[in-house]
Design an enzyme around this catalytic site. Structure first.
Site, PDB file in Angstrom:
ATOM      1  N   GLU A  25       0.820  -1.224   0.000  1.00 46.92           N
ATOM      2  CA  GLU A  25       0.000   0.000   0.000  1.00 46.92           C
ATOM      3  C   GLU A  25       0.854   1.273   0.000  1.00 46.92           C
ATOM      4  OE1 GLU A  25      -1.434   1.863   3.467  1.00 46.92           O
ATOM      5  OE2 GLU A  25      -1.217   0.052   4.678  1.00 46.92           O
ATOM      6  N   VAL A 106      -5.562   0.407   3.092  1.00 46.00           N
ATOM      7  CA  VAL A 106      -5.766  -1.043   2.964  1.00 46.00           C
ATOM      8  C   VAL A 106      -6.997  -1.312   2.089  1.00 46.00           C
ATOM      9  CG1 VAL A 106      -6.407  -3.134   4.232  1.00 46.00           C
ATOM     10  CG2 VAL A 106      -4.585  -1.657   5.100  1.00 46.00           C
ATOM     11  N   ASP A 138     -16.522   6.027  14.488  1.00 44.97           N
ATOM     12  CA  ASP A 138     -15.361   5.862  13.623  1.00 44.97           C
ATOM     13  C   ASP A 138     -14.970   4.388  13.499  1.00 44.97           C
ATOM     14  OD1 ASP A 138     -13.096   6.166  12.123  1.00 44.97           O
ATOM     15  OD2 ASP A 138     -12.138   7.637  13.446  1.00 44.97           O
ATOM     16  N   SER A 140     -13.112   1.920  10.544  1.00 47.89           N
ATOM     17  CA  SER A 140     -12.410   1.979   9.264  1.00 47.89           C
ATOM     18  C   SER A 140     -13.120   1.176   8.175  1.00 47.89           C
ATOM     19  CB  SER A 140     -10.988   1.449   9.426  1.00 47.89           C
ATOM     20  OG  SER A 140     -10.345   1.428   8.173  1.00 47.89           O
ATOM     21  N   ALA A 141     -13.124   1.748   6.988  1.00 44.57           N
ATOM     22  CA  ALA A 141     -13.686   1.043   5.820  1.00 44.57           C
ATOM     23  C   ALA A 141     -12.877  -0.217   5.488  1.00 44.57           C
ATOM     24  CB  ALA A 141     -13.707   1.983   4.618  1.00 44.57           C
ATOM     25  N   LYS A 159      -3.686  -1.759  14.929  1.00 47.14           N
ATOM     26  CA  LYS A 159      -2.942  -0.941  15.862  1.00 47.14           C
ATOM     27  C   LYS A 159      -3.667  -0.793  17.177  1.00 47.14           C
ATOM     28  CE  LYS A 159      -1.428   1.919  12.873  1.00 47.14           C
ATOM     29  NZ  LYS A 159      -1.896   1.241  11.937  1.00 47.14           N
TER      30      LYS A 159
HETATM   31  N1  PSU Z   1      -0.988   0.947   9.438  1.00 48.93           N
HETATM   32  C1  PSU Z   1       0.226   1.564   9.501  1.00 48.93           C
HETATM   33  N2  PSU Z   1       0.348   2.763   8.924  1.00 48.93           N
HETATM   34  C2  PSU Z   1      -0.668   3.321   8.220  1.00 48.93           C
HETATM   35  C3  PSU Z   1      -1.931   2.655   8.130  1.00 48.93           C
HETATM   36  C4  PSU Z   1      -2.018   1.475   8.772  1.00 48.93           C
HETATM   37  O1  PSU Z   1       1.161   1.077  10.119  1.00 48.93           O
HETATM   38  O2  PSU Z   1      -0.474   4.393   7.661  1.00 48.93           O
HETATM   39  C5  PSU Z   1      -3.013   3.212   7.276  1.00 48.93           C
HETATM   40  C6  PSU Z   1      -3.524   2.080   6.350  1.00 48.93           C
HETATM   41  O3  PSU Z   1      -3.462   2.549   5.021  1.00 48.93           O
HETATM   42  C7  PSU Z   1      -4.943   1.849   6.783  1.00 48.93           C
HETATM   43  C8  PSU Z   1      -5.324   3.226   7.230  1.00 48.93           C
HETATM   44  O4  PSU Z   1      -5.756   1.336   5.760  1.00 48.93           O
HETATM   45  O5  PSU Z   1      -4.163   3.655   7.957  1.00 48.93           O
HETATM   46  C9  PSU Z   1      -6.561   3.240   8.064  1.00 48.93           C
HETATM   47  O6  PSU Z   1      -7.049   4.529   8.105  1.00 48.93           O
HETATM   48  P1  PSU Z   1      -8.510   4.834   8.699  1.00 48.93           P
HETATM   49  O7  PSU Z   1      -8.382   4.500  10.164  1.00 48.93           O
HETATM   50  O8  PSU Z   1      -8.719   6.297   8.451  1.00 48.93           O
HETATM   51  O9  PSU Z   1      -9.459   3.958   7.958  1.00 48.93           O
HETATM   52 MN    MN Z   2     -11.940   6.496  10.322  1.00 42.94          MN
END
Ligand code: PSU
Ligand code: MN
Length: 299
Positions: A25, A106, A138, A140-141, A159
């Site tokens: 990614e 992702v 919140d 994630s998609a 995480k």
């Molecule tokens: N894990 C990491 N670094 C990142 C991400 C995940 O160690 O930058 C990114 C990935 O691209 C993941 C995104 O899909 O964070 C999730 O963002 P959100 O919580 O806004 O969906």
């Molecule tokens: Mn989000």
């Protein structure tokens, strides 16, 4: 898809010969790590995949095209550019139609990999259910994508900035196959365990490939999340990490950080407070790339 997809020569060749390809990614490059470590990591990941006998395909949107495999110059651009969008399922078409640049999360990387005919993808950690979900909604998609798109994603869990038990509940509801690699515990990214037990486990890349193939044959849609814990040498003590995360979360709340900005904000705060978090992040994503390459070979 010719209108949208642009393959690098080596990825095109590898796909034509049905040899192993591993998607990577770009959000981790543009929004997940500081420069220059982001560029160094992006290049190192590609090298790891090659060392393990597969072809790396880092995915990003540049000038309205989905690039499957980036050149060194393009990786550098993604690592330095400030105006790169963070793309998920909702805004992929927007970036293409407006000829913009975007890093793929992702979710978006899974979509693009699938369109390109790539079934294995390595990342650091997938997105999930945030700790204050009751207030913010919140989620994630990435989780919904895992339920729809047939790609095997190798990650070190989710995480610890997230609510891990709730994330796993959600993955179960969505019917995602969440399987530990040589572990019965769901890893928490920086640490080997989150304290939450997994129901499924594989011990070899071959077993992982077999599981993914079986799910595909069933035609029930959706992917497999292969949870690969960070190595013992690289892991960070869970209590220390939790304290750092709590701090970062309260700063984010005080600053009114919302939506797409939450994850990048927290990641950069954590690394500011605890520089070794970046080292752990780099180490685990490399290990995931190596495992993904091995699984891809077995497919
Ligand atoms: N894990 C990491 N670094 C990142 C991400 C995940 O160690 O930058 C990114 C990935 O691209 C993941 C995104 O899909 O964070 C999730 O963002 P959100 O919580 O806004 O969906
Ligand atoms: Mn989000």
């Amino acid at each position: 898809m010719k209108e949208f997809l642009e393959f690098s020569l080596d990825v095109k060749e590898a796909l034509k010969n049905s040899s192993a390809v591993d998607a990577l990614e770009s959000t981790i490059i543009s929004h997940g790590m500081p420069y220059p470590q982001n560029l160094e990591t992006a290049l190192a990941l590609e090298e790891v995949v090659r060392e393990h006998g597969a072809t790396p395909a880092t995915i990003a949107v540049i000038d309205g095209k989905i690039k499957i495999g980036l050149s060194k110059e393009e990786l550098e651009y993604m690592a330095k550019a400030k105006n790169v969008l963070k793309l998920s399922r909702m805004d992929l078409a927007y970036a293409l139609s407006k000829k913009m640049d975007g890093a793929t999360t992702v979710a978006a990387t899974m979509i693009c990999a699938h369109l390109a005919g790539i079934s294995v993808f390595a990342t650091g950690g997938v997105g999930g259910v945030h700790r204050n979900v009751g207030k913010t909604f919140d989620i994630s998609a990435d989780l919904f994508e895992l339920s729809k798109t047939p790609v095997l994603v190798v990650s070190a869990g989710v995480k610890s900035i997230l609510d891990i038990p709730k994330t796993l509940e959600m993955l179960e509801s969505l019917g995602v196959t969440v399987v530990g690699y040589k572990t019965d515990d769901f890893p928490s990214f920086y640490s080997r365990s989150s304290g939450v037990k997994l129901y499924m486990r594989v011990d070899t890349p071959k077993e992982a490939a077999q599981l993914f193939k079986t799910r595909k044959k069933l035609k029930i849609g959706g992917g497999v999340l292969l949870a690969n814990p960070v190595s013992k040498e690289d892991e960070i003590d869970r209590e220390l990490m939790d304290k750092t995360i709590e701090e970062a979360l309260s700063i984010a709340e005080k600053n009114g950080v919302v939506g797409k900005d939450v994850t990048p904000f927290l990641l950069s705060r954590i690394v500011e407070r605890l520089p070794k978090a970046l080292e752990a992040n780099v180490a685990l994503v490399k290990a995931n790339a190596a495992l993904a390459a091995e699984v891809a070979k077995n497919l």
